[in-house]
Design a protein around this motif. Sequence first.
Motif: not given
Length: 197
Positions: A9-12, A56-59, A65-66
């Motif tokens: 969560x924090x990294x995101x 990872x490109x899609x991420x 929207x993730x």
Amino acid sequence: MGNNDRDDNGLWSRSLAGEGEAFGVLYDRHRDRVFRHAYRLSGNRHDAEDILSAAFLELWRRRSKVRLVEDNVLPWLLVTTFNVARNRRRGAFRYSKLLVSLPRGEVVDMDKNDASYAEDAADTGAAIALRSLSPTDMRLVSLVVFEEYSLAAAAAILHITPGAAKTRMHRARRRMRAAIAEGANPNSGAIAEGTLS
């Protein structure tokens, strides 16, 4: 990195704020699991690496929207990995189906035991066939053959009538067969524009 980085969560949150290092930590944290999943789905290392990169490109591409599951981005990555692998399989199947449907000519003299050389020759034949088409016909063939749209749906996308799409598809198939039969004739693409207008 503090305790907030024990989950994603924090990294995101920091990644969404533009901190590349946080996204890199997420990549390092999950790449092995995603790779193993991709490898199980694809069966070979090269494809698994491509699928990993695409996931990872899609991420990153769909970051707004993730949604994390229990403060973890891995479930989203695993589902995306499955979808990328499935789409690659479908694309490869459609491509091989198109290659099989085209007539083969004696374009090159090759050793029948050299599978990679044979694959290159088939790819060259398909490229020659596709280059023989006008841009509209190439888009039509791509939509119908590779993307599996119905002829009517492809016609709507290209803003042409279904009757015109049917005629164009018939002519495109004929032109592609002729281009394959001619071999690597550099002038084969020149006839495409004038005869389809």
